[in-house]
Enzyme design. Structure first.
Site, PDB file in Angstrom:
ATOM      1  N   SER A 289       0.924  -1.165   0.127  1.00  0.00           N
ATOM      2  CA  SER A 289       0.036  -0.033  -0.092  1.00  0.00           C
ATOM      3  C   SER A 289       0.756   1.306  -0.037  1.00  0.00           C
ATOM      4  CB  SER A 289      -0.919  -0.045   1.193  1.00  0.00           C
ATOM      5  OG  SER A 289      -1.911   0.975   0.922  1.00  0.00           O
TER       6      SER A 289
ATOM      7  N   ASP B  99       9.528   4.732 -10.720  1.00  0.00           N
ATOM      8  CA  ASP B  99       9.096   5.486 -12.006  1.00  0.00           C
ATOM      9  C   ASP B  99       9.626   6.722 -12.561  1.00  0.00           C
ATOM     10  OD1 ASP B  99       7.478   3.329 -12.271  1.00  0.00           O
ATOM     11  OD2 ASP B  99       5.522   4.309 -12.388  1.00  0.00           O
TER      12      ASP B  99
ATOM     13  N   LYS C 141      -1.168  -4.174  -3.295  1.00  0.00           N
ATOM     14  CA  LYS C 141      -2.293  -3.453  -2.611  1.00  0.00           C
ATOM     15  C   LYS C 141      -2.552  -2.146  -3.171  1.00  0.00           C
ATOM     16  CE  LYS C 141      -4.996  -1.350   0.496  1.00  0.00           C
ATOM     17  NZ  LYS C 141      -5.308  -0.148   0.634  1.00  0.00           N
TER      18      LYS C 141
END
Length: 549
Positions: A441, A452, A466
């Site tokens: 999460s 990224d 999650k």
């Protein structure tokens, strides 16, 4: 923290116990071989049914979750997982004194108001369009399951013959199958109707019936939405705030004991001499080998400054009995801040969760390491189950100069946000992030942003996967709460985290669980930790390359 709506208190991104859901929900149903017959999935189903026959609901849940990672489309496995979760949830609630007391005091009309409030929140904020007919079916299934559970019967139907209870349980879903279920108002009317029937045929409290509709509807929405009793709501806020009343221990439920994974320094357990590697085998006379571990763990909670008697089994096999005072404990979210390689200035700290104090604690750790000569940094989020979305964004913003950190998207447009980095107060130190299958999460928001945005190197194993955000809603009609999935989140490259996780740049299989004590009671050192060793090797190689002409 985002207080966007009246009842929405926090955006909360954390890993909860996974679950599934299926089309038919009657606990009395017997297995009929279907598409999975003759396959390995049918063997997994048979093994799960054996666990169910022994009423080992926690084990059954874990078994079905594991099986569904291989056969994720198997409807029967999902169906049995849901039924196991309903059984587990009924037992958990009726072992929770705050739920039992509230259900006893709550008038039926007020319980129906609570049900209506829950349904209104689902209609307004849930990430997907609600299927009202399915929610009605799920609530009825929860009542069926409750009527088969000993704990429920003892609390609510102690003087009613078992055959009368079973007859009603076998037929209750027939009472609602032809009734309207097109709106949330229909569901409230149906719950009131069934409550009246149950009172008439069994003498069952109307509140007890309605609460099964409340809990069943929420539990079966998705793996992370759930009803919060008053005690659970208070505990959730304590975790978000970073403090709670208790002993100051991190526990892991084993088969017959509660293993102590970590002890908060200067907390009550630490003062009493409890150390990682010890196990709790008894709490106030209730043994962990004869009761549900979650129930025993609940017994550790209590009023501030009260005492609890615990039986401790040491790593040496010796038992000792202690009286420990419950106190308010500050939960650290940044641990083990030090230079893991002083010669090359490689700093290290572990992030255990994301709470309101996380940004402050990370800043302190960074300046501490900076004063020690930090040239590179390793941040360890292995085993980090998540926490506040805002905290994950703020920590990522300390390292990402510009661009997107995470995007959230929900059915309600007011839950759509693009969180972007700010150029100020950014640390440009070379970064390594350690991840594993228990990084979930909010941890994945942080790791996904670093990956990224090409801001650092991820080392370890793929994260949990999650990818949704929960809002914590405080109910107005009763002292209770609702943890409801309101949005899904996506990494800066618009990659959904849900069920995928975040992949490392360098895959290294772990040789131990983070912070697991060794046989002699020490915490595992760098030599025991393959992932940390790989990170230090990567930092060493990076430092050497940066010095080449």
């Amino acid at each position: 923290m985002t207080a966007t709506f009246r009842t929405l208190v926090f955006w909360f991104a954390a890993a909860w116990v996974a679950a599934g859901f299926g089309p038919r929900l009657t606990a009395a149903e017997e297995f009929q071989p279907g598409a999975a017959a003759g396959s390995t999935a049918s063997t997994a189903l048979a093994e799960g049914l054996e666990l169910e026959s022994e009423q080992l609901w926690g084990d059954a849940i874990r078994h079905y979750e594991s099986a569904l990672r291989t056969w994720e489309e198997d409807a029967q496995l999902r169906q049995r997982l849901l039924i196991s979760r309903l059984h587990y949830d009924v037992r958990r609630r009726y072992d929770d004194s705050s739920f039992v007391d509230a259900a006893r005091r709550l008038p039926t009309q007020q319980a129906l108001d609570l049900y209506a409030e829950v349904l209104a929140n689902i209609e307004t904020h849930y990430v997907e369009e609600p299927d009202w007919a399915k929610l009605l079916l799920h609530g009825t299934a929860s009542l069926e399951v409750a009527l088969s559970e000993k704990a429920f019967r003892q609390q609510q139907l102690a003087d009613v013959p078992a055959e009368r209870i079973e007859a009603f349980r076998q037929t209750v879903h027939r009472y609602v199958i032809s009734r309207p279920s097109e709106t949330r108002f229909d569901l409230r009317a149906n719950a009131a109707y069934v409550a009246g029937l149950a009172r008439q045929e069994l003498g069952l409290s109307g509140t007890a019936t309605v609460m099964e509709y409340v809990c069943g509807a929420i539990l079966t929405l998705d793996p992370y939405s759930r009803f919060l009793t008053g005690a659970q709501l208070d505990e959730t806020f304590s975790n978000i705030e970073g403090n709670f009343v208790g002993l100051g221990v991190e526990l892991k439920a084993d088969t017959d004991r509660l293993a102590i994974v970590n002890v908060i320094p200067e907390g009550p357990a630490d003062v009493a001499g409890i150390v990682p590697g010890d196990s709790i085998i008894e709490v106030d006379g209730t043994r962990t080998d004869s009761a549900d571990p979650d129930h025993v763990a609940d017994l550790l909670r209590g009023p501030e400054n009260s005492y609890v008697r615990v039986g401790i089994l040491g790593a040496d096999g010796q038992r000792r009995d202690l009286q420990v005072q419950r106190r308010r404990v500050e939960v650290p979210c940044v641990e083990n801040v030090h230079l893991a390689d002083p010669d090359r200035g490689v700093g290290y700290f572990r992030l255990t969760n994301f709470q309101k104090t996380t940004t402050r604690d990370v800043e302190r750790a960074l300046w501490n390491l900076h004063r020690q000569g930090m040239q590179q940094l390793i941040i360890d989020v292995r085993g980090n189950p998540g926490g506040l979305l805002s905290a994950a964004v703020e920590v990522a913003d300390h390292f990402v100069t510009r661009g997107r950190i995470v995007t959230t998207r929900g059915r309600n447009a007011r839950e759509n946000f693009d969180y972007v980095a700010h150029d100020t107060n950014t640390w440009d130190v070379p970064l390594i992030v350690l991840i594993d299958g228990d990084s979930a999460s909010a941890s994945e928001i942080f790791a996904g942003a670093i990956r990224d945005q090409n801001r650092g190197t991820l080392i370890g194993t793929r994260t949990y996967g999650k990818g949704s955000v929960q809002g914590i809603f405080r109910m107005q009609s009763a002292h209770a709460g609702l943890c409801l999935t309101t949005a899904k989140f996506y990494s800066p490259n618009n990659v959904a985290i849900s069920e995928r996780g975040v992949a490392p740049h360098v895959t290294v299989q772990p040789t131990y669980i983070a912070a697991r004590p060794t046989e002699d009671g020490r915490l595992a050192t760098v030599e025991d930790d393959a992932i940390l060793k790989a990170a230090l090797g990567h930092a060493r190689d990076s430092a050497r390359l940066s010095r080449l002409p």
